[in-house]
Motif scaffolding. Structure first.
Motif, short mmCIF file in Angstrom:
data_model
loop_
_atom_site.label_atom_id
_atom_site.label_comp_id
_atom_site.label_asym_id
_atom_site.label_seq_id
_atom_site.Cartn_x
_atom_site.Cartn_y
_atom_site.Cartn_z
N GLN A 18 49.38 64.92 -54.96
CA GLN A 18 49.93 63.71 -54.42
C GLN A 18 49.67 63.64 -52.94
O GLN A 18 50.08 64.51 -52.18
CB GLN A 18 51.43 63.68 -54.70
CG GLN A 18 52.15 62.50 -54.09
CD GLN A 18 53.61 62.53 -54.46
OE1 GLN A 18 54.04 63.34 -55.26
NE2 GLN A 18 54.38 61.66 -53.86
N ALA A 19 49.00 62.60 -52.50
CA ALA A 19 48.72 62.46 -51.08
C ALA A 19 49.99 62.09 -50.35
O ALA A 19 50.81 61.33 -50.85
CB ALA A 19 47.68 61.38 -50.87
N ALA A 37 52.58 54.11 -56.30
CA ALA A 37 53.68 55.00 -56.70
C ALA A 37 53.59 55.38 -58.17
O ALA A 37 53.76 56.55 -58.55
CB ALA A 37 55.02 54.33 -56.41
N VAL A 38 53.29 54.38 -59.01
CA VAL A 38 53.20 54.64 -60.45
C VAL A 38 52.02 55.55 -60.76
O VAL A 38 52.11 56.43 -61.64
CB VAL A 38 53.08 53.31 -61.22
CG1 VAL A 38 52.70 53.56 -62.68
CG2 VAL A 38 54.40 52.55 -61.15
N GLU A 39 50.94 55.38 -60.03
CA GLU A 39 49.78 56.25 -60.23
C GLU A 39 50.14 57.71 -59.99
O GLU A 39 49.68 58.61 -60.70
CB GLU A 39 48.65 55.82 -59.29
CG GLU A 39 47.36 56.60 -59.51
CD GLU A 39 46.23 56.12 -58.61
OE1 GLU A 39 45.18 56.80 -58.57
OE2 GLU A 39 46.39 55.08 -57.96
N MET A 42 52.35 59.23 -62.76
CA MET A 42 51.58 59.61 -63.94
C MET A 42 51.04 61.03 -63.86
O MET A 42 50.56 61.57 -64.86
CB MET A 42 50.42 58.64 -64.15
CG MET A 42 50.84 57.21 -64.45
SD MET A 42 51.45 56.98 -66.13
CE MET A 42 49.94 57.14 -67.07
N MET A 43 51.11 61.65 -62.68
CA MET A 43 50.60 63.01 -62.52
C MET A 43 51.60 64.07 -62.98
O MET A 43 51.27 65.25 -63.04
CB MET A 43 50.26 63.28 -61.05
CG MET A 43 49.16 62.40 -60.49
SD MET A 43 48.89 62.74 -58.73
CE MET A 43 47.68 61.47 -58.33
N ASN A 44 52.82 63.67 -63.32
CA ASN A 44 53.85 64.63 -63.70
C ASN A 44 53.61 65.19 -65.10
O ASN A 44 52.92 64.59 -65.93
CB ASN A 44 55.22 63.96 -63.66
CG ASN A 44 55.74 63.76 -62.25
OD1 ASN A 44 56.16 64.72 -61.61
ND2 ASN A 44 55.70 62.54 -61.76
N LYS A 90 56.75 64.24 -58.83
CA LYS A 90 55.69 63.60 -58.06
C LYS A 90 55.87 62.08 -58.10
O LYS A 90 55.97 61.51 -59.18
CB LYS A 90 54.33 63.98 -58.62
CG LYS A 90 54.06 65.47 -58.61
CD LYS A 90 52.81 65.81 -59.40
CE LYS A 90 52.62 67.32 -59.50
NZ LYS A 90 51.48 67.69 -60.36
N GLY A 91 55.91 61.47 -56.94
CA GLY A 91 55.99 60.02 -56.87
C GLY A 91 57.38 59.44 -56.93
O GLY A 91 57.53 58.22 -56.85
#
Length: 212
Positions: A18-19, A37-39, A42-44, A90-91
């Motif tokens: 996450q940047a 934010a949603v993108e 989705m990394m979780n 994340k996010g």
């Protein structure tokens, strides 16, 4: 999820993959978009994704239902619910900022992190934007659907790989059994031939004419 982020978010989100939020020229964090934010959400991993999206959806829905009640638009960053369900995903913070939440330092207490939720900064949505909130809610719904499809696809791929592996093991086992059966049959024939030869030799020795 690992040890939760007790560090109150006076710093940027720094979860892997996450940047960090960019600093604007004024020195404050720039506001991300709901899509960004949603993108990141989705990394979780599946469990973290489920928890954080459920909590975020509940927050947005409560604000939509009670836009003039401050308790629904204020989140203590020192609360167990925040650190254990939002900040550690994340996010999570990124989404809250995307729908308009801003950090406000506690009126009293020293600088830095404190285990006391009362000394922690608060995330406040001072002026709820119904359009932004609805967009955030719909984006969460779409993300949950997409994430579920990805999980199902990954599970199907795993099941397919497992089925192929099982079939390969059965094939190898059948080959091994066939080899063992062929070896056992050859040994049986060798024994039978040996016994027949012994019998023939015994018969030959019993025949008196063989000694004339």
């Amino acid at each position: 999820l690992g040890p939760c982020c007790g560090r109150l978010l006076s710093s940027l989100e720094t979860h892997s993959g996450q940047a960090p939020l960019l600093l604007a020229a004024s020195g404050t964090m720039s506001r991300p978009t709901v899509e960004e934010a949603v993108e990141v959400l989705m990394m979780n991993e599946p469990k973290a994704f489920r928890i954080v999206t459920e909590v975020l959806f509940k927050i947005v829905r409560n604000i939509e239902l009670h836009p003039h009640e401050p308790k629904y638009s204020q989140i203590s960053t020192g609360s167990a619910a925040y650190t254990g369900k939002i900040a550690c995903a994340k996010g999570g913070l990124r989404f809250l900022r995307a729908v308009g939440f801003e950090k406000r330092e506690a009126a009293a207490g020293g600088a830095g992190c404190s285990s006391d939720a009362g000394d922690a900064p608060t995330l406040v949505l001072a002026a709820p934007d119904a359009e932004v909130l609805e967009a955030g809610k719909q984006a969460l719904k779409a993300a949950v659907k997409e994430f579920g499809a990805k999980v199902e696809a990954a599970r199907a791929a795993e099941n397919k790989a497992a089925a192929f592996k099982l079939a390969e093991l059965k094939r190898v086992s059948a080959q091994n059994n066939s080899k063992r059966d062929a070896t056992a049959e050859a040994e049986r024939r060798q024994i039978m031939e040996g016994m027949a030869a012994d019998k023939a030799e015994l018969e030959r020795q019993r025949d008196p004419s063989n000694f004339c």
